[in-house]
Design an enzyme around this catalytic site. Structure first.
Site, PDB file in Angstrom:
ATOM      1  N   ARG E  95      27.498 -84.502 -41.926  1.00  0.00           N
ATOM      2  CA  ARG E  95      28.995 -83.959 -42.696  1.00  0.00           C
ATOM      3  C   ARG E  95      28.376 -82.690 -43.453  1.00  0.00           C
ATOM      4  O   ARG E  95      29.155 -82.261 -44.257  1.00  0.00           O
ATOM      5  CB  ARG E  95      29.007 -85.779 -43.958  1.00  0.00           C
ATOM      6  CG  ARG E  95      29.736 -85.615 -45.068  1.00  0.00           C
ATOM      7  CD  ARG E  95      31.010 -85.746 -44.701  1.00  0.00           C
ATOM      8  NE  ARG E  95      31.933 -83.976 -44.545  1.00  0.00           N
ATOM      9  CZ  ARG E  95      32.507 -84.015 -43.998  1.00  0.00           C
ATOM     10  NH1 ARG E  95      32.892 -85.600 -43.125  1.00  0.00           N
ATOM     11  NH2 ARG E  95      33.176 -83.035 -43.457  1.00  0.00           N
ATOM     12  N   LYS E 131      33.556 -65.141 -60.484  1.00  0.00           N
ATOM     13  CA  LYS E 131      34.080 -66.522 -60.831  1.00  0.00           C
ATOM     14  C   LYS E 131      34.038 -67.490 -59.139  1.00  0.00           C
ATOM     15  O   LYS E 131      34.653 -67.229 -58.837  1.00  0.00           O
ATOM     16  CB  LYS E 131      35.503 -66.660 -60.620  1.00  0.00           C
ATOM     17  CG  LYS E 131      35.284 -66.212 -62.068  1.00  0.00           C
ATOM     18  CD  LYS E 131      37.085 -65.576 -62.569  1.00  0.00           C
ATOM     19  CE  LYS E 131      36.755 -64.713 -63.853  1.00  0.00           C
ATOM     20  NZ  LYS E 131      39.032 -64.966 -64.034  1.00  0.00           N
ATOM     21  N   LYS E 163      32.153 -54.656 -71.191  1.00  0.00           N
ATOM     22  CA  LYS E 163      33.830 -55.337 -71.781  1.00  0.00           C
ATOM     23  C   LYS E 163      34.269 -55.015 -72.890  1.00  0.00           C
ATOM     24  O   LYS E 163      32.875 -54.691 -73.542  1.00  0.00           O
ATOM     25  CB  LYS E 163      33.486 -56.214 -70.988  1.00  0.00           C
ATOM     26  CG  LYS E 163      33.518 -57.246 -69.908  1.00  0.00           C
ATOM     27  CD  LYS E 163      33.634 -57.962 -69.734  1.00  0.00           C
ATOM     28  CE  LYS E 163      33.751 -58.307 -67.547  1.00  0.00           C
ATOM     29  NZ  LYS E 163      33.901 -59.689 -66.964  1.00  0.00           N
ATOM     30  N   GLU E 193      35.180 -51.810 -69.207  1.00  0.00           N
ATOM     31  CA  GLU E 193      36.462 -52.458 -68.553  1.00  0.00           C
ATOM     32  C   GLU E 193      37.738 -52.188 -69.440  1.00  0.00           C
ATOM     33  O   GLU E 193      36.982 -51.541 -71.286  1.00  0.00           O
ATOM     34  CB  GLU E 193      36.452 -53.603 -68.593  1.00  0.00           C
ATOM     35  CG  GLU E 193      37.837 -54.905 -68.882  1.00  0.00           C
ATOM     36  CD  GLU E 193      37.391 -56.418 -68.989  1.00  0.00           C
ATOM     37  OE1 GLU E 193      36.797 -57.011 -68.117  1.00  0.00           O
ATOM     38  OE2 GLU E 193      37.928 -56.852 -69.934  1.00  0.00           O
ATOM     39  N   ASP E 214      42.138 -53.717 -66.590  1.00  0.00           N
ATOM     40  CA  ASP E 214      42.117 -54.920 -66.237  1.00  0.00           C
ATOM     41  C   ASP E 214      43.800 -55.092 -67.091  1.00  0.00           C
ATOM     42  O   ASP E 214      44.179 -55.157 -67.734  1.00  0.00           O
ATOM     43  CB  ASP E 214      41.978 -56.122 -67.840  1.00  0.00           C
ATOM     44  CG  ASP E 214      41.360 -56.890 -67.321  1.00  0.00           C
ATOM     45  OD1 ASP E 214      40.939 -57.374 -66.206  1.00  0.00           O
ATOM     46  OD2 ASP E 214      41.216 -57.697 -68.668  1.00  0.00           O
TER      47      ASP E 214
END
Lengths: 281, 281, 281, 281, 281, 281
Positions: E95, E131, E163, E193, E214
């Site tokens: 598994r 992410k 940013k 950004e 962005d």
């Protein structure tokens, strides 16, 4: 350093694992409790700080108070400590915390019973060995101290103890002592294990600081002590070899400095201790 | 998984620390030895794989062979295993490897003595508890199996055991069982601890799969078993509460399914085992 | 135990991190290489086993051979070792392996230069201190041995060294020695640090096994040695306190047993060593 | 993340081990002290936060205050910090905390001495290398910053540096650069190490962002800078190769952007710093 | 380094825990099996080495063979690998090994579907983001590569991405770029950004190496690309902001260099893969 | 126990690594901020405690407040939590904290959508499987609970599930059940996986507590349920085998007790959640 905390975390991991399902499903998160820790049989208290640390690791807001202290002899029914705060961590940690306290108090209690056998005016002290429960060396040696014993070396690193196999490997006691003296930090003493008077003499001659008299009859041990005190007054003597509690007085009477007892740590039963948990209104 | 290896590494660290000075200064690096592992007293062998793993972790080239197997009952003088290879790791690991074997064989031996008390045709089996040495849960429960006992749940995560405090927290046995059933995976049974027949009845009524009869006299326990078999034939019954070895036969005769004994793991003394190391010519 | 492997893994983690992008993008996975490890300046070799262990941890199939051994004095241009096998791990581990070898050889080289200052017939040996690079205690003390020095205690646990603050805390040298003797395993000697003859006398009187003569002029030290040899012939004497290499001969001439030098481990520069990597045809 | 704390714990483990016997046997648990941290020689302060973290890990109730800050140049006798609180952890952590502070201040001090060699109006900055003490990469690179240097890449993962072996493996500088560009995140620049003007030209042509001029004479380096500024104005140039402090001004005068110096981290001696501990009345 | 092995050990620990009771009670220790790994649906294979490592960690004697390789596109029914050896570890690890393979193949498959949307002659490549599933950064980024994507920076340490919040903190884009350039190793590029053309212009002017566009409409993005190519030809441009697969072609057509897509790693479903285990006769 | 904290530390390590260069170079150390956590799409909140724990581990002085709670269904634009305190850790931990919250909320949301398919009066509940993301078992199973599902066993250790391979290994269902009953703690139920009515009957006959009906048509499953309820009313029934959300109502209508769905944990996409960070004036 840090090994006690590591052992506690291992203990909590193995017991709590993925969660205390019973408690999580029955006890409300905001419930508060107070618990008392009671000795169900007579014994010497040892391990209160570890007991408290278990709860502290689970939840630092739990409050642990001691009514007795490590080293105290208590009778059945004695309340030794109390814990109060959130019911969840209190119930979750109960078993692990008690398992530590019961085991360490068991060792301190057994040690105390050996120490009591020593004649009042004797030179000997009871010391432990390296026959400890793996993972527990420091804690169990601490419990021996609490019980009134003294610690032998903590491990292979803080003392030199030359045994039969080492002597055979280098050829002679004298050479073994010399080589150990050369490698070991000068802060360490050299101990040699012997089983007869010839080897005892050779070890002292070679400059051993301590000699372990292994598995000797009391009469032979007495002879060994007398010879050594005369010829090598600076040498310390340790009696060793499965010495039962009943023999402690007899062995102490030979005049040795130390009696080492493996049973203190490898065969002490747990003291029965329970926690009484009362949820606050 | 991995926790046994972790405990062995902790044990080696605490014993060897910064090095075995005695061995390093006396034994030549190319020395080879063979050692035999001898039981000095009668007992049930347990922990040979762990014993071997200690040496494997120290030096994978050491060769360990078993003359006996876990579960064997042996008399004093029995050689259970032998180790051969480089003298250095053999001497360095000796004490730690023996400490594991002695402790686990002690538990298996004690368990076997409880199992022997069971009448031939009884339904009961001896099971352990969570009163284990912290850090040793899996190993000690394994030794109980080796001794002929059966394991209770491994921890708080693989079984539900509703005790007094849980019941008080939710208000009733019925509610405690219902809430536990809701949260617990459906692969887990629900056990309830009771001290009298009223609570036993309520627990069975509430759907408990197992009921623990705590601290009951044998006569009351017998009554409990009979009532339960009649009214709730699917419910399992466990006797518990400081049951001494002398009482095992009497308790088994009540017809319970399980007798749980904390002493198996919290109070077993070590079996005396030694290693005889011979350097090869 | 295990701490060297841990340090190597830390070193590889901090250097390789998420991957050696340069090597991964330019060197084919099936490329094979042979590398030679060359001393670019004269020095004492130390750390070959660690050097090899770095590569073994990265890829056990890499083959490391030694042309020289720890303790050898080599001149510039000497090839001390060679590594052969898969080019990828060889290139990835190069810097870390060299960083270990350069640092340890630096310490051995510096130690050797101190040891050379000792007069031929003197009693003194050069010993290290606890002023080591954090994380490196065992390795650096090993390099001191390789360089011809001897190790002082490994840490706070395998030796007792009573300093000013300890004495002030208990009130007197005598009491400090007595309490240390009581707590410390009997395998440990007691050392006391003193700065004048009064304290030296008090320490010997109190039963100190070793006395550290801290920051004394050579003349005072000589006086200290003479007094001690007369009155307390069994006591060992250690000179300490920022003793520069130029002063070694003068200090040794006072007759002390040990000269401890922090610089051996806290201020040794790296020896310049490089790896020459040749891809196989 | 977390690696500094790990190194501190390793350092405390190796020094304290099973306990500071001297302190435990002489200093009462309720004793309070205040200590001052004094530079015994001139230097640049670096590592105060680490110094404080050592004590914080031992006992969070210890209070550490800074009289100086990282980067300050101090003369002998300067008190840089003070610690107050329980005497036990203060004495137990003293050596480890100082070992960190001494090593990092040594690196910052050495770096500052290189930075001082830079002509006032030059473009060049001093950068470090990957020749750091294993386990110490982040800390030592931090100390270089404190000393006024700049960090090169932290490891093999946050920069591409194509050397001789990589070029040979793929066949050409152009191909090496192309393949690295393809694999590396687009946030990373590509640096190529060259030893002559032909390779420099080829690297620039291939799109290298940075070129390392390795082991070049100042005159050749000057020529390299001039050619590059003309033909490839966006390319950065780094001088490298055992550049001694005496050569810094000369190398900076060639017009390079960076001068990398391995000695900053592999050969800085410790700064002598001591702690004066006074027990409170 | 070492983090993949750590994740595998965590995965085995959480699944196997105190033991696979079902397998241990039904499968004889000497049973041998062979298993085939079959894709039940179409997909891109990724993670075979991890799959094999799971079994290697459980039992190094298990033999894993690959019939397909990472990056292969396979249809339903394809056998990608086989495992043979002792049945116990094979069943115990099944598994966990599949969970790794299914997750990574899911990411590679999703990435491939994005890459397919790119027009044949476009400049753009698909890149991932931060992410990712916590604990899986390296593995998931590897799967993106396998699927045909390219990696953005691995974390906060190997790239600078300024940013909105960073800009506000220092006051201006120009100042943010300047300060980042000063602190960051010179091997790292600086990315900024922006959400509009004014900021784009300011970022390029300030010396940004890369600008992230962005949440821009395709038309605005096109304008941004054109202006930048004209005025700042060396600057790289990255499109970002929840770009759905349907928009890839449109965005690529604007001429950007990179299109970053968080969904590659945060929302890829598992590919259905099963193991067929046959016990050998 | 402790595994969540371990996963968070792994996540921070892989993201922050040697440091967040962008934030360190642009945000002043004394800057304070407040951030709001906003759901950008509808979903079920899950993981707020983990989200908070990430920040707590980075900096215990950060203050996290919840505006919504785990289990709440929220629409786009909902602020679920807020964080305030030092800007540095807030910016450094943002991505990791969100990655946890997004993944867990994704699973809770998907689970809720399956639960909604259950007819109002049915007996069935949705349960998860062992097809979880390696390293995430406990967290993902928690999210399933939050979504309204129930947990199947946590791993191989807290439930017995006899499958085809186990049956083949011992020879028959009856023998498999008997042997599992013997080894497994009596707190665990025995589940058997079957694919037809014959095996179902045999499993019930053998004393299985639960039977898993694998890959059955709804009509066959209905028949299986009816037969079992008649003949073995105490046996629980679980439907399994890639059951799509569209089939939930149909499967529930057969009368089974549990419907297990692997997709809940292996194929849930992340919920889009963002943090809005405002620096305080």
């Amino acid at each position: 350093m840090f090994s006690t905390e590591q052992l506690i975390k291992m203990a909590l991991s193995e017991d709590v694992g993925t969660g205390d399902i019973t408690t999580m499903s029955t006890v409300p998160p905001d419930s508060l409790s107070t618990a008392t820790v009671t000795f169900k049989e007579a014994g010497v208290v040892a391990g209160l700080d570890i007991f408290a640390l278990v709860f502290h690791i689970l939840d630092p807001s739990l409050k642990v108070e001691f009514q007795r202290h490590d080293g105290d002899e208590v009778g059945p029914g004695t309340v030794a400590a109390s814990v109060s705060g959130s019911s969840l961590p209190l119930l979750i940690g109960e078993r692990v915390a008690l398992n530590f306290l019961q085991h360490l108090s068991g060792i301190a209690t057994l040690t105390r019973s050996y120490v009591r056998e020593l004649p009042a005016d004797c030179r000997a002290v009871i010391v432990d060995t390296r026959k400890t429960t793996p993972g527990w060396r420091s804690l169990e040696k601490y419990a021996v101290q609490v019980g009134g014993g003294k610690n032998h070396r903590m491990g292979l690193f803080d003392g030199v103890l030359i045994k039969d196999n080492h002597i055979k490997a280098v050829g002679s006691i004298a050479r073994a002592v010399r080589q150990a003296r050369q490698l070991a930090p000068h802060t360490l003493k050299i101990e040699v294990e012997v089983e007869n008077l010839e080897d005892l003499h050779e070890a002292c001659q070679a400059g051993a600081d301590i000699v372990m008299l292994d598995n000797m009859e009391a009469s032979l041990m007495k002879e060994a002590v007398e010879q050594t005190r005369r010829a090598f007054p600076g040498v310390l003597l340790e009696a060793s070899g499965g010495i039962a509690r009943e023999r402690i007085a007899e062995v102490a009477a030979t005049g040795v400095d130390f009696i080492s007892v493996g049973a203190l740590t490898h065969s002490a039963g747990a003291i029965d201790i329970s926690m009484n948990i009362m949820q606050n209104e």
